[in-house]
Design a protein around this motif. Structure first.
Motif, PDB file in Angstrom:
ATOM      1  N   GLY A 118       0.779  -1.235   0.000  1.00 35.58           N
ATOM      2  CA  GLY A 118       0.000   0.000   0.000  1.00 35.58           C
ATOM      3  C   GLY A 118       0.804   1.275   0.000  1.00 35.58           C
ATOM      4  N   SER A 119       2.088   1.223  -0.339  1.00 33.48           N
ATOM      5  CA  SER A 119       2.867   2.459  -0.382  1.00 33.48           C
ATOM      6  C   SER A 119       3.144   2.839  -1.832  1.00 33.48           C
ATOM      7  CB  SER A 119       4.171   2.316   0.410  1.00 33.48           C
ATOM      8  OG  SER A 119       4.932   1.253  -0.095  1.00 33.48           O
ATOM      9  N   GLY A 120       3.390   4.130  -2.049  1.00 35.36           N
ATOM     10  CA  GLY A 120       3.665   4.634  -3.383  1.00 35.36           C
ATOM     11  C   GLY A 120       2.812   5.847  -3.706  1.00 35.36           C
ATOM     12  N   PRO A 121       3.080   6.520  -4.823  1.00 35.04           N
ATOM     13  CA  PRO A 121       2.300   7.698  -5.215  1.00 35.04           C
ATOM     14  C   PRO A 121       0.897   7.294  -5.689  1.00 35.04           C
ATOM     15  CG  PRO A 121       3.936   7.197  -6.881  1.00 35.04           C
ATOM     16  CD  PRO A 121       4.173   6.243  -5.755  1.00 35.04           C
ATOM     17  N   TYR A 122      -0.059   8.208  -5.534  1.00 36.24           N
ATOM     18  CA  TYR A 122      -1.428   7.892  -5.938  1.00 36.24           C
ATOM     19  C   TYR A 122      -2.165   9.126  -6.433  1.00 36.24           C
ATOM     20  CZ  TYR A 122      -2.566   9.620  -1.244  1.00 36.24           C
ATOM     21  OH  TYR A 122      -2.678  10.381  -0.116  1.00 36.24           O
ATOM     22  N   TRP A 123      -3.267   8.855  -7.153  1.00 38.02           N
ATOM     23  CA  TRP A 123      -4.221   9.866  -7.611  1.00 38.02           C
ATOM     24  C   TRP A 123      -5.599   9.379  -7.215  1.00 38.02           C
ATOM     25  CZ3 TRP A 123      -8.019   9.246 -11.546  1.00 38.02           C
ATOM     26  CH2 TRP A 123      -8.714  10.419 -11.860  1.00 38.02           C
ATOM     27  N   ARG A 124      -6.400  10.263  -6.664  1.00 35.98           N
ATOM     28  CA  ARG A 124      -7.743   9.906  -6.222  1.00 35.98           C
ATOM     29  C   ARG A 124      -8.749  10.853  -6.863  1.00 35.98           C
ATOM     30  NH1 ARG A 124      -7.326  10.674  -0.786  1.00 35.98           N
ATOM     31  NH2 ARG A 124      -6.557   8.571  -0.568  1.00 35.98           N
ATOM     32  N   TYR A 125      -9.847  10.285  -7.356  1.00 35.56           N
ATOM     33  CA  TYR A 125     -10.942  11.078  -7.886  1.00 35.56           C
ATOM     34  C   TYR A 125     -12.200  10.701  -7.126  1.00 35.56           C
ATOM     35  CZ  TYR A 125     -14.568  13.012 -10.776  1.00 35.56           C
ATOM     36  OH  TYR A 125     -15.658  13.723 -11.196  1.00 35.56           O
ATOM     37  N   GLY A 126     -13.004  11.695  -6.790  1.00 35.39           N
ATOM     38  CA  GLY A 126     -14.247  11.405  -6.092  1.00 35.39           C
ATOM     39  C   GLY A 126     -15.285  12.480  -6.304  1.00 35.39           C
ATOM     40  N   GLN A 127     -16.462  12.215  -5.801  1.00 36.63           N
ATOM     41  CA  GLN A 127     -17.562  13.167  -5.781  1.00 36.63           C
ATOM     42  C   GLN A 127     -17.953  13.345  -4.319  1.00 36.63           C
ATOM     43  OE1 GLN A 127     -19.514  14.717  -8.349  1.00 36.63           O
ATOM     44  NE2 GLN A 127     -17.790  14.184  -9.652  1.00 36.63           N
ATOM     45  N   HIS A 128     -18.200  14.582  -3.927  1.00 32.04           N
ATOM     46  CA  HIS A 128     -18.665  14.807  -2.564  1.00 32.04           C
ATOM     47  C   HIS A 128     -19.777  15.841  -2.558  1.00 32.04           C
ATOM     48  CE1 HIS A 128     -15.962  18.460  -1.487  1.00 32.04           C
ATOM     49  NE2 HIS A 128     -15.957  18.321  -2.784  1.00 32.04           N
ATOM     50  N   CYS A 129     -20.697  15.663  -1.641  1.00 27.27           N
ATOM     51  CA  CYS A 129     -21.782  16.614  -1.439  1.00 27.27           C
ATOM     52  C   CYS A 129     -21.453  17.388  -0.174  1.00 27.27           C
ATOM     53  CB  CYS A 129     -23.114  15.892  -1.324  1.00 27.27           C
ATOM     54  SG  CYS A 129     -23.592  15.107  -2.890  1.00 27.27           S
ATOM     55  N   TRP A 130     -21.583  18.705  -0.239  1.00 24.00           N
ATOM     56  CA  TRP A 130     -21.072  19.563   0.812  1.00 24.00           C
ATOM     57  C   TRP A 130     -22.078  20.644   1.184  1.00 24.00           C
ATOM     58  CZ3 TRP A 130     -21.250  24.325  -1.257  1.00 24.00           C
ATOM     59  CH2 TRP A 130     -21.115  24.444  -2.636  1.00 24.00           C
ATOM     60  N   ALA A 131     -21.847  21.200   2.356  1.00 19.31           N
ATOM     61  CA  ALA A 131     -22.519  22.413   2.819  1.00 19.31           C
ATOM     62  C   ALA A 131     -21.406  23.305   3.349  1.00 19.31           C
ATOM     63  CB  ALA A 131     -23.532  22.104   3.915  1.00 19.31           C
ATOM     64  N   ALA A 132     -21.359  24.559   2.911  1.00 16.58           N
ATOM     65  CA  ALA A 132     -20.264  25.445   3.290  1.00 16.58           C
ATOM     66  C   ALA A 132     -20.770  26.870   3.464  1.00 16.58           C
ATOM     67  CB  ALA A 132     -19.159  25.402   2.234  1.00 16.58           C
ATOM     68  N   ALA A 133     -19.985  27.680   4.189  1.00 18.68           N
ATOM     69  CA  ALA A 133     -20.346  29.081   4.434  1.00 18.68           C
ATOM     70  C   ALA A 133     -19.070  29.909   4.540  1.00 18.68           C
ATOM     71  CB  ALA A 133     -21.170  29.204   5.712  1.00 18.68           C
ATOM     72  N   ALA A 134     -19.176  31.173   4.147  1.00 23.17           N
ATOM     73  CA  ALA A 134     -18.069  32.123   4.268  1.00 23.17           C
ATOM     74  C   ALA A 134     -18.612  33.401   4.889  1.00 23.17           C
ATOM     75  CB  ALA A 134     -17.452  32.408   2.908  1.00 23.17           C
ATOM     76  N   ALA A 135     -17.829  34.004   5.783  1.00 23.54           N
ATOM     77  CA  ALA A 135     -18.226  35.246   6.457  1.00 23.54           C
ATOM     78  C   ALA A 135     -17.040  36.194   6.471  1.00 23.54           C
ATOM     79  CB  ALA A 135     -18.693  34.959   7.877  1.00 23.54           C
ATOM     80  N   GLY A 136     -17.294  37.439   6.894  1.00 25.85           N
ATOM     81  CA  GLY A 136     -16.250  38.453   6.923  1.00 25.85           C
ATOM     82  C   GLY A 136     -16.031  39.091   5.567  1.00 25.85           C
TER      83      GLY A 136
END
Length: 191
Positions: A118-136
């Motif tokens: 399980g060692s070595g370089p890797y690339w990962r692709y995925g989909q994620h559903c998120w909730a986010a906020a920004a202030a200031g």
């Protein structure tokens, strides 16, 4: 788009499975922490020369899944940016969010130093559903949606623990018109 990605995932798995008589299914669990930076749209008077403002936040990451073949794994993930406690009236730049999703990882199975699977370089692709906020910022922002996430990283073996590897990775995703990047480090246990 989501159906095409799921179709691609199943196609890769189905093509890979018959190529090997005996699968080496290896469950794993990862935990990591790091820093992220988000580039907010140009609605802030303090924006840089390109009209965007950069906000820094801490990030946590948890992932679990199965390595189907050396170098091919699928998993589910959860990510947390900031502390999920945005004060929309704050004058201090803040970005906070949470997401869950799935991913497929392709790793070059180098088995570094011959010490750990399980060692070595890797690339990962995925989909994620998120909730986010920004202030200031002039117009505080919050939204939720789903988007892709890409990660590049490398696993390093721990000499005395063949089923543990440490890793470092760089991830990128977008929250609609907010660009997000992260650098994290963590540990992965294989069972």
């Amino acid at each position: 788009m989501r159906l095409r990605m799921m179709g691609l995932l199943w196609a890769v798995l189905l093509l890979a499975l018959p190529a090997r008589a005996e699968l080496l299914l290896t469950p794993y669990m990862s935990l990591a922490a790091g820093f992220s930076w988000q580039r907010l749209p140009d609605n802030n008077p303090a924006a840089g020369s390109d009209g965007r403002t950069t906000v820094n936040s801490e990030t946590l990451y948890v992932n679990g899944g199965i390595e189907w073949l050396p170098g091919l794994s699928t998993g589910v993930m959860a990510r947390l940016w900031g502390d999920r406690n945005v004060n929309t009236n704050s004058d201090v730049l803040q970005f906070d969010g949470i997401s869950i999703g799935w991913d497929v990882t392709l790793r070059l199975p180098l088995e570094l130093a011959g010490l750990s699977r399980g060692s070595g370089p890797y690339w990962r692709y995925g989909q994620h559903c998120w909730a986010a906020a920004a202030a200031g910022i002039v117009n505080p922002w919050s939204d939720d949606d789903c988007s892709s996430i890409q990660t590049w990283g490398i696993n390093f073996p721990l000499p005395d623990s063949p089923d543990l590897v440490i890793f470092a990775e760089y991830a990128r995703t977008d929250f609609l018109d907010i660009e997000s990047r992260a650098v994290i480090a963590g540990v992965q246990a294989r069972f």
